[in-house]
Design a protein around this motif. Structure first.
Motif, PDB file in Angstrom:
ATOM      1  N   HIS A 176      22.095 -13.583  -8.362  1.00 25.20           N
ATOM      2  CA  HIS A 176      21.935 -13.073  -9.032  1.00 25.20           C
ATOM      3  C   HIS A 176      20.289 -12.883  -8.794  1.00 25.20           C
ATOM      4  O   HIS A 176      19.513 -12.158  -9.016  1.00 25.20           O
ATOM      5  N   PRO A 205      20.154  -7.891 -11.045  1.00 26.83           N
ATOM      6  CA  PRO A 205      20.784  -7.158 -12.581  1.00 26.83           C
ATOM      7  C   PRO A 205      19.578  -7.052 -13.032  1.00 26.83           C
ATOM      8  O   PRO A 205      18.894  -8.998 -13.697  1.00 26.83           O
ATOM      9  N   LEU A 232      19.079  -9.790 -16.312  1.00 26.24           N
ATOM     10  CA  LEU A 232      19.808 -11.269 -16.928  1.00 26.24           C
ATOM     11  C   LEU A 232      20.417 -10.893 -18.126  1.00 26.24           C
ATOM     12  O   LEU A 232      21.365 -12.084 -18.335  1.00 26.24           O
ATOM     13  N   THR A 243      22.334  -9.439 -19.147  1.00 29.16           N
ATOM     14  CA  THR A 243      23.518  -8.291 -19.283  1.00 29.16           C
ATOM     15  C   THR A 243      23.932  -9.280 -18.015  1.00 29.16           C
ATOM     16  O   THR A 243      25.395  -8.629 -18.420  1.00 29.16           O
ATOM     17  N   VAL A 244      24.485 -10.540 -17.710  1.00 27.75           N
ATOM     18  CA  VAL A 244      25.463 -11.442 -16.851  1.00 27.75           C
ATOM     19  C   VAL A 244      25.992 -12.239 -17.547  1.00 27.75           C
ATOM     20  O   VAL A 244      25.256 -12.738 -18.685  1.00 27.75           O
ATOM     21  N   PRO A 245      27.050 -12.409 -17.079  1.00 30.44           N
ATOM     22  CA  PRO A 245      28.274 -13.835 -18.266  1.00 30.44           C
ATOM     23  C   PRO A 245      27.102 -14.799 -18.230  1.00 30.44           C
ATOM     24  O   PRO A 245      26.604 -15.738 -19.129  1.00 30.44           O
ATOM     25  N   GLN A 246      26.576 -15.359 -17.291  1.00 26.67           N
ATOM     26  CA  GLN A 246      26.302 -16.173 -16.802  1.00 26.67           C
ATOM     27  C   GLN A 246      25.522 -16.459 -15.433  1.00 26.67           C
ATOM     28  O   GLN A 246      25.336 -15.564 -13.897  1.00 26.67           O
ATOM     29  N   ILE A 247      24.429 -16.632 -15.426  1.00 32.70           N
ATOM     30  CA  ILE A 247      23.346 -16.581 -14.291  1.00 32.70           C
ATOM     31  C   ILE A 247      23.195 -17.473 -13.175  1.00 32.70           C
ATOM     32  O   ILE A 247      23.674 -18.596 -12.986  1.00 32.70           O
ATOM     33  N   ARG A 248      24.139 -16.511 -11.796  1.00 34.89           N
ATOM     34  CA  ARG A 248      23.748 -17.557 -10.679  1.00 34.89           C
ATOM     35  C   ARG A 248      22.760 -17.562  -9.333  1.00 34.89           C
ATOM     36  O   ARG A 248      22.058 -16.776  -9.599  1.00 34.89           O
ATOM     37  N   SER A 264      14.284 -12.882  -8.963  1.00 39.21           N
ATOM     38  CA  SER A 264      15.384 -11.396  -8.801  1.00 39.21           C
ATOM     39  C   SER A 264      14.873 -10.228  -8.982  1.00 39.21           C
ATOM     40  O   SER A 264      14.306  -9.352  -9.436  1.00 39.21           O
TER      41      SER A 264
END
Length: 127
Positions: free
Chosen positions: A113, A101, A103, A105-110, A97
């Motif tokens: 990202h 962002p 990681l 801070t994200v609700p679900q890692i995709r 990455s």
């Protein structure tokens, strides 16, 4: 560029270790991770690690069985997999990455990202 190593065939209940080497400058501050994709299925998040190695993240299927680690000096991440199941059979991809962002801070890692991907390595778990 990313290059993954370590895939292969293992019996259920066994262990396998993957590694991924980044060809960028050592010390670069980017998160890295592993995803996997089984035939006919979407690419699934497995595990990720922050640039410092102080934060790790795991997908549901990996929690308690897989461990991700990082050697910053070698620009390499590792995925130690244990208690493997036939359902773990997939092509495993290493990703970085570079511009994504934090990681944490994200609700679900995709997959979105991550912006740099290596060729996958096949992991096959026999029953």
């Amino acid at each position: 560029q990313l290059q993954a190593y370590g895939g292969g065939l293992v019996q259920a209940g066994g262990s396998l270790s993957l590694s991924c080497v980044g060809s960028g400058r050592t010390g670069s501050r980017y998160s890295m991770g592993w995803f996997r994709q089984a035939p006919g299925r979407e690419r699934e998040f497995v595990a990720a690690i922050s640039w410092s190695g102080s934060s790790t993240y795991y997908g549901v299927s990996a929690k308690g069985r897989f461990t991700i680690s990082r050697d910053g000096a070698k620009n390499t991440i590792y995925l130690q997999m244990s208690s493997l199941k036939p359902a773990d059979t997939a092509v495993y991809y290493c990703a970085a990455s570079l511009y994504g962002p934090d990681l944490g801070t994200v609700p679900q890692i995709r997959t979105t990202h991550f912006d740099s991907w290596g060729r996958g390595t096949q992991v096959t778990v026999s029953s």
